[in-house]
Design a protein around this motif. Structure first.
Motif, mmCIF file in Angstrom:
data_model
loop_
_atom_site.group_PDB
_atom_site.id
_atom_site.type_symbol
_atom_site.label_atom_id
_atom_site.label_comp_id
_atom_site.label_asym_id
_atom_site.label_seq_id
_atom_site.Cartn_x
_atom_site.Cartn_y
_atom_site.Cartn_z
ATOM 1 N N LYS A 104 0.874 -1.239 0.088
ATOM 2 C CA LYS A 104 -0.036 -0.147 -0.028
ATOM 3 C C LYS A 104 0.882 1.328 0.123
ATOM 4 N N GLU A 105 2.059 1.258 0.451
ATOM 5 C CA GLU A 105 2.805 2.468 0.574
ATOM 6 C C GLU A 105 3.246 2.923 -0.934
ATOM 7 N N GLN A 106 3.112 1.800 -2.094
ATOM 8 C CA GLN A 106 3.355 2.204 -3.340
ATOM 9 C C GLN A 106 2.095 2.253 -4.213
ATOM 10 N N ALA A 107 0.599 2.289 -3.554
ATOM 11 C CA ALA A 107 -0.508 2.123 -4.149
ATOM 12 C C ALA A 107 -0.680 3.282 -5.068
ATOM 13 N N ALA A 108 0.027 4.535 -4.962
ATOM 14 C CA ALA A 108 -0.317 5.575 -5.986
ATOM 15 C C ALA A 108 0.464 5.382 -7.330
ATOM 16 N N ASN A 109 1.390 4.372 -7.058
ATOM 17 C CA ASN A 109 2.061 3.912 -8.273
ATOM 18 C C ASN A 109 1.836 2.567 -8.850
#
Ligand SMILES: [Ca+2]
Ligand SMILES: [Ca+2]
Ligand SMILES: [Ca+2]
Length: 374
Positions: free
Chosen positions: A199-204
């Motif tokens: 989820k820390e990389q969800a925007a990508n």
């Protein structure tokens, strides 16, 4: 507040909400939509959740059975002809949790059933999945296989074109209270399950279409993205369980925009659980788990309308008991009562009545069965 200010405020409310607006700004129920009992189950369906229908109009109800876990998670089937319920398939067990927990689900064009396997209530560490039930021509389940993994709380699911769309309700990033809408093309799991990014990389994450965020209301619930559905133009509707913030992701030139706010007012809509679309009437039905209510969003008029709401009730006569998922079925709206209790909901206890309700819709010719829009 003087009279004029009050009138102006009431006018502002009236631009977004139909139905009777009470003194506190909340909408009031309409007797013509009083729900009736549709089905009552024994404890083998102690927590029902998702709904789907096949092309013949048979109804399927997912039962993750979180409360009495001596019963496995299952998917039940009701034959349209006879009205009889039986077990369609048991939820695929997760190798770590040894549980299967079917929630939101839908059929694809070939007649295979996809469902959200919500492992979050057993283990929060990305154990949830999307499962495909391969179904033969006779309508019998042949095998089950994970097609998407690394999900937190897989909740609602829809199929459109050659892709699976679903929501993930918790990102579990401190202080952000986020969830998201995902789209995974079927080509991505041709040779084994696709995996979401952490989820820390969800925007990508190429599979993440949009992120929503809950501002905890009086219930202090931080659950975000819950129900989702498409309208006939392919726009996606979704909302947060924790604060009732209701959004649309608009489809333009084949690309989805960011979630846009349609309603963000805890007085009008404090909780969004399952949502579904009614193509005939161009409405999105919304299950409000907190208030035992069903509302709809009138797409063309851009207005929220209250249909029904009742006090705490076990549901034995068809009243709502923590409604979690609506589904248009012909000229009726079938509603699942989750009845599991979370802090701040009207539902005060998980009682022995495990029920589905039904609401008669305005008689305007009804909807075709298999309420899919691709
Ligand atoms: Ca839900
Ligand atoms: Ca009940
Ligand atoms: Ca109850």
């Amino acid at each position: 507040m003087n009279k004029a200010t009050r009138w102006v405020l009431a006018g502002a409310v009236a631009t977004v909400a139909w139905g009777v607006v009470a003194a506190d700004g909340a909408l009031q129920p309409d007797e013509k939509y009083r729900p009736k009992l549709f089905a009552q189950f024994g404890d083998h369906v102690n927590v029902p959740d998702g709904l789907a229908q096949d092309k013949a109009g048979n109804i399927f109800c997912a039962a993750p059975n979180f409360v009495d876990q001596s019963y496995a998670g299952t998917i039940m089937k009701m034959e349209k002809k006879t009205g009889k319920w039986s077990v369609f398939v048991a939820g695929l067990l997760h190798p770590d949790t040894k549980r299967g927990a079917p929630m939101g689900m839908e059929f694809d064009e070939e007649g295979n059933l996809y469902y959200c396997d919500n492992q979050y209530f057993f283990d929060k560490a990305y154990k949830s999945r999307v499962i495909r039930v391969v179904v033969d021509k006779a309508g019998q389940p042949v095998r089950m296989e994970p097609v998407v993994e690394n999900v937190k709380l897989a909740n609602a699911l829809r199929i459109r074109g050659n892709a699976v769309y679903f929501t993930d309700t918790f990102f579990d990033i401190e202080g952000k209270n986020q969830g998201g809408v995902y789209r995974v093309p079927m080509s991505a799991f041709k040779n084994g399950p696709a995996r979401l990014l952490p989820k820390e990389q969800a925007a990508n994450d190429p599979y993440c279409l949009g992120i929503t965020s809950t501002t905890p209301n009086h219930r202090k619930d931080i659950a975000a993205t819950d129900g989702m559905c498409f309208d006939k133009d392919g726009n996606i509707y979704t909302g947060n369980f924790g604060d009732g913030h209701f959004y649309v992701l608009r489809l333009k030139d084949g690309v989805y925009g960011k979630p846009e706010t349609l309603v963000n007012d805890t007085k009008l809509l404090p909780c969004v659980d399952g949502v579904c679309y009614d193509a005939k009437r161009d409405r999105v039905y919304i299950a409000d788990s907190e208030r035992n209510a069903i509302l709809y969003w009138d797409v063309k008029a851009a207005k929220l309308v209250m249909m029904w709401m009742n006090d705490d009730d076990c549901g034995k006569d068809g009243l709502l008991d923590q409604p979690c998922e609506p589904m248009v079925w012909g000229d009726k709206l079938v509603v699942v009562n989750f009845d599991m209790t979370f802090p701040g909901l009207r539902n005060s206890k998980n009682d022995p009545m495990h029920t589905l309700s039904v609401i008669d819709l305005d008689k305007k010719g009804g909807c075709p069965f298999l309420n899919l829009f691709r």
